[in-house]
Design a protein around this motif. Structure first.
Motif, short mmCIF file in Angstrom:
data_model
loop_
_atom_site.label_atom_id
_atom_site.label_comp_id
_atom_site.label_asym_id
_atom_site.label_seq_id
_atom_site.Cartn_x
_atom_site.Cartn_y
_atom_site.Cartn_z
N ASP A 11 27.39 -19.97 -24.54
CA ASP A 11 28.77 -20.39 -24.65
C ASP A 11 29.38 -19.34 -23.87
N ALA A 12 30.80 -19.78 -23.40
CA ALA A 12 31.52 -18.94 -22.41
C ALA A 12 31.63 -17.32 -22.77
N ALA A 13 31.94 -17.34 -24.19
CA ALA A 13 32.09 -15.83 -24.65
C ALA A 13 31.08 -15.11 -24.47
N HIS A 14 29.79 -15.65 -24.60
CA HIS A 14 28.54 -14.85 -24.20
C HIS A 14 27.86 -14.84 -22.85
N ARG A 15 28.48 -15.72 -22.20
CA ARG A 15 27.70 -15.95 -20.79
C ARG A 15 27.53 -14.65 -19.77
N ALA A 16 28.66 -13.99 -19.73
CA ALA A 16 28.52 -12.60 -18.73
C ALA A 16 27.38 -11.69 -19.55
N GLU A 17 27.61 -11.49 -20.68
CA GLU A 17 26.78 -10.42 -21.47
C GLU A 17 25.37 -10.99 -21.15
N PHE A 18 25.14 -12.36 -21.68
CA PHE A 18 23.77 -13.00 -21.67
C PHE A 18 23.12 -12.71 -20.14
N LEU A 19 23.91 -13.15 -19.13
CA LEU A 19 23.38 -12.96 -17.62
C LEU A 19 22.96 -11.47 -17.60
N GLU A 20 23.65 -10.44 -17.76
CA GLU A 20 23.57 -9.09 -17.67
C GLU A 20 22.09 -8.59 -18.32
N VAL A 21 22.06 -9.07 -19.72
CA VAL A 21 20.72 -8.68 -20.31
C VAL A 21 19.43 -9.42 -19.49
N ALA A 22 19.64 -10.65 -19.26
CA ALA A 22 18.60 -11.61 -18.69
C ALA A 22 18.30 -10.51 -17.14
N LYS A 23 19.20 -10.21 -16.49
CA LYS A 23 18.80 -9.49 -15.26
C LYS A 23 17.92 -8.20 -15.64
N LYS A 24 18.36 -7.54 -16.79
CA LYS A 24 17.65 -6.22 -17.02
C LYS A 24 16.39 -6.82 -17.22
N LEU A 25 16.10 -7.81 -18.09
CA LEU A 25 14.95 -8.06 -18.69
C LEU A 25 14.01 -8.56 -17.21
N ILE A 26 14.46 -9.32 -16.39
CA ILE A 26 13.93 -9.57 -15.17
C ILE A 26 13.70 -8.48 -14.17
N GLU A 27 14.33 -7.53 -14.19
CA GLU A 27 14.00 -6.49 -13.32
C GLU A 27 12.82 -5.72 -13.87
N CYS A 28 12.79 -5.42 -15.12
CA CYS A 28 11.40 -4.79 -15.88
C CYS A 28 10.45 -5.56 -15.74
N SER A 29 10.67 -7.04 -16.04
CA SER A 29 9.36 -7.85 -15.89
C SER A 29 8.87 -8.00 -14.68
N LEU A 30 9.46 -8.01 -13.70
CA LEU A 30 8.89 -8.15 -12.16
C LEU A 30 8.02 -6.91 -11.86
N LYS A 31 8.29 -5.86 -12.43
CA LYS A 31 7.40 -4.73 -12.33
C LYS A 31 6.01 -4.68 -13.23
N GLU A 32 5.87 -5.82 -14.02
CA GLU A 32 4.60 -5.59 -14.75
C GLU A 32 3.45 -6.15 -14.07
N VAL A 33 2.19 -5.91 -14.28
CA VAL A 33 0.92 -6.28 -13.91
C VAL A 33 0.94 -7.72 -14.35
N GLY A 34 0.68 -8.71 -13.49
CA GLY A 34 0.55 -10.07 -13.57
C GLY A 34 1.56 -10.85 -13.54
N CYS A 35 2.61 -10.14 -13.17
CA CYS A 35 3.81 -11.10 -12.96
C CYS A 35 3.89 -11.78 -11.62
N VAL A 36 3.85 -13.03 -11.45
CA VAL A 36 4.02 -13.39 -10.13
C VAL A 36 5.40 -14.00 -9.76
N ALA A 37 6.30 -14.18 -10.57
CA ALA A 37 7.65 -14.57 -10.25
C ALA A 37 8.47 -14.55 -11.47
N TYR A 38 9.82 -14.11 -11.40
CA TYR A 38 10.68 -14.19 -12.73
C TYR A 38 12.06 -14.37 -12.00
N ASP A 39 12.90 -15.35 -12.61
CA ASP A 39 14.15 -15.49 -12.13
C ASP A 39 14.93 -16.23 -13.23
#
Length: 91
Positions: A11-39
């Motif tokens: 929902d709109a009340a959590h969207r910005a925070e969700f995206l912020e957390v998701a982008k942190k997850l993506i940033e960390c995950s892209l550095k993992e061995v075996g990660c081909v793509a994450y977006d």
């Protein structure tokens, strides 16, 4: 390879925070061995719908990812803010 499509409804009340957390997850995950793509993608027609798309080299890499401290922390936070459904494809 393994592709995960995670469909998110937030929902709109959590969207910005969700995206912020998701982008942190993506940033960390892209550095993992075996990660081909994450977006993350936003729906062009629905503001409450997002999709996380990730590709992993193999089941071993995906399993390691699911045990990683950043995954446990960030995905736990994301689940608290949104509904998430996953599709898994092996190719």
């Amino acid at each position: 390879m393994i592709r995960l499509n995670v469909f998110v409804r937030v929902d709109a009340a959590h969207r910005a925070e969700f995206l912020e957390v998701a982008k942190k997850l993506i940033e960390c995950s892209l550095k993992e061995v075996g990660c081909v793509a994450y977006d993350i993608f936003e729906s062009a027609t629905r503001g409450d719908v997002l999709m996380i798309c990730e590709t992993w080299k193999d089941a071993e890499a995906l399993h390691a990812h699911e045990q990683a401290p950043h995954f446990v922390e960030y995905v736990g936070r994301m689940h608290a803010m949104a509904e998430m459904k996953q599709e898994k494809f092996n190719f």
